[in-house]
Design a protein around this motif. Sequence first.
Motif, mmCIF file in Angstrom:
data_model
loop_
_atom_site.group_PDB
_atom_site.id
_atom_site.type_symbol
_atom_site.label_atom_id
_atom_site.label_comp_id
_atom_site.label_asym_id
_atom_site.label_seq_id
_atom_site.Cartn_x
_atom_site.Cartn_y
_atom_site.Cartn_z
ATOM 1 N N GLU A 108 0.826 -1.203 0.000
ATOM 2 C CA GLU A 108 0.000 0.000 0.000
ATOM 3 C C GLU A 108 0.862 1.256 0.000
ATOM 4 O OE1 GLU A 108 -3.749 2.165 2.268
ATOM 5 O OE2 GLU A 108 -2.765 0.465 3.240
ATOM 6 N N ILE A 109 1.961 1.237 0.767
ATOM 7 C CA ILE A 109 2.879 2.382 0.777
ATOM 8 C C ILE A 109 3.422 2.640 -0.624
ATOM 9 C CG2 ILE A 109 5.135 3.189 1.593
ATOM 10 C CD1 ILE A 109 4.531 1.712 4.250
ATOM 11 N N VAL A 110 3.851 1.565 -1.293
ATOM 12 C CA VAL A 110 4.383 1.702 -2.656
ATOM 13 C C VAL A 110 3.305 2.198 -3.609
ATOM 14 C CG1 VAL A 110 5.351 0.435 -4.617
ATOM 15 C CG2 VAL A 110 6.196 -0.026 -2.308
ATOM 16 N N ALA A 111 2.091 1.645 -3.498
ATOM 17 C CA ALA A 111 0.998 2.014 -4.410
ATOM 18 C C ALA A 111 0.596 3.477 -4.253
ATOM 19 C CB ALA A 111 -0.206 1.106 -4.167
ATOM 20 N N VAL A 112 0.440 3.925 -3.003
ATOM 21 C CA VAL A 112 0.020 5.305 -2.759
ATOM 22 C C VAL A 112 1.110 6.283 -3.200
ATOM 23 C CG1 VAL A 112 -0.647 6.998 -1.003
ATOM 24 C CG2 VAL A 112 -1.535 4.664 -0.885
ATOM 25 N N SER A 113 2.364 5.946 -2.917
ATOM 26 C CA SER A 113 3.466 6.832 -3.313
ATOM 27 C C SER A 113 3.586 6.914 -4.828
ATOM 28 C CB SER A 113 4.790 6.360 -2.705
ATOM 29 O OG SER A 113 5.180 5.108 -3.236
ATOM 30 N N THR A 114 3.351 5.801 -5.515
ATOM 31 C CA THR A 114 3.405 5.791 -6.981
ATOM 32 C C THR A 114 2.273 6.643 -7.557
ATOM 33 O OG1 THR A 114 4.380 3.573 -6.987
ATOM 34 C CG2 THR A 114 3.358 4.333 -9.036
ATOM 35 N N LYS A 115 1.087 6.484 -7.004
ATOM 36 C CA LYS A 115 -0.076 7.258 -7.469
ATOM 37 C C LYS A 115 0.132 8.754 -7.274
ATOM 38 C CE LYS A 115 -5.015 7.913 -6.602
ATOM 39 N NZ LYS A 115 -6.185 7.519 -5.770
ATOM 40 N N ASN A 116 0.689 9.133 -6.105
ATOM 41 C CA ASN A 116 0.868 10.556 -5.777
ATOM 42 C C ASN A 116 2.209 11.116 -6.242
ATOM 43 O OD1 ASN A 116 -1.593 10.295 -4.569
ATOM 44 N ND2 ASN A 116 -0.846 10.442 -2.466
ATOM 45 N N LYS A 117 3.057 10.239 -6.817
ATOM 46 C CA LYS A 117 4.388 10.632 -7.303
ATOM 47 C C LYS A 117 5.261 11.196 -6.172
ATOM 48 C CE LYS A 117 2.816 11.449 -12.028
ATOM 49 N NZ LYS A 117 2.727 12.396 -13.167
ATOM 50 N N ASN A 118 5.206 10.523 -5.032
ATOM 51 C CA ASN A 118 6.038 10.916 -3.894
ATOM 52 C C ASN A 118 7.278 10.038 -3.801
ATOM 53 O OD1 ASN A 118 3.029 11.605 -2.298
ATOM 54 N ND2 ASN A 118 4.660 13.140 -2.439
ATOM 55 N N ILE A 119 8.332 10.596 -3.228
ATOM 56 C CA ILE A 119 9.563 9.851 -2.972
ATOM 57 C C ILE A 119 9.370 8.974 -1.738
ATOM 58 C CG2 ILE A 119 12.007 10.034 -2.334
ATOM 59 C CD1 ILE A 119 11.445 11.021 -5.171
ATOM 60 N N VAL A 120 9.747 7.696 -1.848
ATOM 61 C CA VAL A 120 9.833 6.813 -0.684
ATOM 62 C C VAL A 120 11.225 6.216 -0.672
ATOM 63 C CG1 VAL A 120 9.038 4.699 0.433
ATOM 64 C CG2 VAL A 120 7.371 6.235 -0.613
ATOM 65 N N GLN A 121 11.954 6.479 0.399
ATOM 66 C CA GLN A 121 13.268 5.861 0.588
ATOM 67 C C GLN A 121 13.199 4.999 1.833
ATOM 68 O OE1 GLN A 121 16.843 8.094 -0.128
ATOM 69 N NE2 GLN A 121 17.856 7.236 1.667
ATOM 70 N N VAL A 122 13.792 3.807 1.756
ATOM 71 C CA VAL A 122 13.803 2.881 2.892
ATOM 72 C C VAL A 122 15.218 2.793 3.447
ATOM 73 C CG1 VAL A 122 13.197 0.565 3.700
ATOM 74 C CG2 VAL A 122 11.914 1.593 1.804
ATOM 75 N N GLY A 123 15.330 2.839 4.763
ATOM 76 C CA GLY A 123 16.621 2.981 5.424
ATOM 77 C C GLY A 123 17.477 1.744 5.518
ATOM 78 N N PRO A 312 15.326 7.027 -5.304
ATOM 79 C CA PRO A 312 16.374 6.751 -4.310
ATOM 80 C C PRO A 312 17.089 5.426 -4.583
ATOM 81 C CG PRO A 312 14.316 7.392 -3.244
ATOM 82 C CD PRO A 312 13.997 7.156 -4.685
ATOM 83 N N ILE A 313 18.272 5.288 -4.041
ATOM 84 C CA ILE A 313 19.027 4.038 -4.190
ATOM 85 C C ILE A 313 18.227 2.866 -3.642
ATOM 86 C CG2 ILE A 313 21.079 2.793 -3.372
ATOM 87 C CD1 ILE A 313 22.602 5.459 -3.611
ATOM 88 N N VAL A 314 17.567 3.060 -2.501
ATOM 89 C CA VAL A 314 16.670 2.028 -1.960
ATOM 90 C C VAL A 314 15.264 2.634 -1.889
ATOM 91 C CG1 VAL A 314 16.250 0.352 -0.134
ATOM 92 C CG2 VAL A 314 18.586 1.148 -0.568
ATOM 93 N N ASP A 315 14.487 2.418 -2.933
ATOM 94 C CA ASP A 315 13.142 2.976 -2.967
ATOM 95 C C ASP A 315 12.141 2.013 -2.317
ATOM 96 O OD1 ASP A 315 12.938 0.960 -4.831
ATOM 97 O OD2 ASP A 315 12.321 2.243 -6.497
ATOM 98 N N GLY A 316 10.866 2.354 -2.376
ATOM 99 C CA GLY A 316 9.857 1.523 -1.741
ATOM 100 C C GLY A 316 9.792 0.124 -2.305
ATOM 101 N N THR A 317 9.993 -0.004 -3.620
ATOM 102 C CA THR A 317 9.939 -1.321 -4.263
ATOM 103 C C THR A 317 11.053 -2.232 -3.750
ATOM 104 O OG1 THR A 317 8.977 -0.342 -6.257
ATOM 105 C CG2 THR A 317 9.965 -2.520 -6.481
ATOM 106 N N LYS A 318 12.260 -1.682 -3.596
ATOM 107 C CA LYS A 318 13.372 -2.483 -3.075
ATOM 108 C C LYS A 318 13.149 -2.821 -1.602
ATOM 109 C CE LYS A 318 17.021 -0.956 -6.253
ATOM 110 N NZ LYS A 318 16.304 0.029 -7.063
ATOM 111 N N GLY A 319 12.580 -1.875 -0.852
ATOM 112 C CA GLY A 319 12.256 -2.153 0.541
ATOM 113 C C GLY A 319 11.225 -3.247 0.667
ATOM 114 N N LEU A 320 10.235 -3.245 -0.230
ATOM 115 C CA LEU A 320 9.204 -4.284 -0.256
ATOM 116 C C LEU A 320 9.816 -5.641 -0.575
ATOM 117 C CD1 LEU A 320 6.340 -5.488 -0.487
ATOM 118 C CD2 LEU A 320 6.188 -4.488 -2.782
ATOM 119 N N ARG A 321 10.733 -5.689 -1.542
ATOM 120 C CA ARG A 321 11.351 -6.964 -1.926
ATOM 121 C C ARG A 321 12.150 -7.560 -0.769
ATOM 122 N NH1 ARG A 321 10.776 -11.657 -3.814
ATOM 123 N NH2 ARG A 321 12.500 -12.542 -5.016
#
Length: 337
Positions: A108-123, A312-321
């Motif tokens: 859901e975090i990835v989907a909402v960020s993609t829809k709103n075109k927001n940056i998500v970086q995972v630490g 980002p180098i580690v975006d939401g998709t990589k964090g999800l994986r």
Amino acid sequence: VVDKKNRIKIGVIGAGHLGRHHIKHLCSHPSVNFVGFFDSNKEVAKKISEKFSVKSFENVEDLISSSDGLHIVTPTNLHHSIAIDCLKKNKDIFIEKPIASSIEEAEEIVAVSTKNKNIVQVGHIERFNPTINRLKTIIKSPHFIEIERLAPFQSRGTEVPVVLDLMVHDIDLILSMVDSNIIKIEASGATMMGTKVDVAHARIKFSNGVVANLKSSRIAQNYVRKIRTYEKNLYTITDLMIPQIETYNIGTSSSLSSVGILGTSASLTEKEVETADGIKKIYYDKIIPEKKDALLEEINNFIDCIYTRNVPIVDGTKGLRALEIALEVEEKIINND
């Protein structure tokens, strides 16, 4: 460095052990306007506010409204709700690892960020570790990778199993080092201090033949963080606690072991050994990588992506994986028990 009137506004949610390190870097960062932080523990908030001379917000909603980007440095079970709240208000977010507690939350975090075109970086901070990044320039095609991450027990982080607390770092690293699909995961572990798994071992096999062994424990006498890689004519041992990289090259003197490339440390030694295939040369080197603050590098990547809108180098998709693999490891441990 960005002109003061054009700087993005950044806030931090959570001022615990790790959150205060984020605050330390952000409150003096030349490219941001650090608006302040929120922590539900008023006593902690007061201390941090006084220590760094920064504003402590009374509620998280006001902090979100006052910021362009937020660092979410809370316990994992709070990541999802805070992240969604930020994203729905069109804010860019940096979420400490793991991205969320479940795959559904992370999706859901990835989907909402993609829809709103927001940056998500995972630490996943190890992506910014200078020792690991130096190692990646040395190894070419390892067929076996072994990562060991041990730590003395402490109550912080025990709301999640050791796989999500420690091993998820190394799962993300393996995914960044091996460009191939996972075909098999085996795992075992033990619960010792409470209801969550404290010791875990995973064996991950990729379709290209690479095998990775990961061992994590939060019940140890000392901190241990080591990486060993094996490939034809090259064996490496990386100790992240020192930090240093030891390389053993067989047969020829590698250009990787030249003084000019190593820079800060060049201790190349050569030894001839007699084998069944004749005399061979072993070239040993100890490499001391350059010193960098990995958290600051990670924060810089987030800030740069807010300005440039790059991924980002580690975006939401990589964090999800990384979370998907970690939860599969955890499930196999529980089923084995």
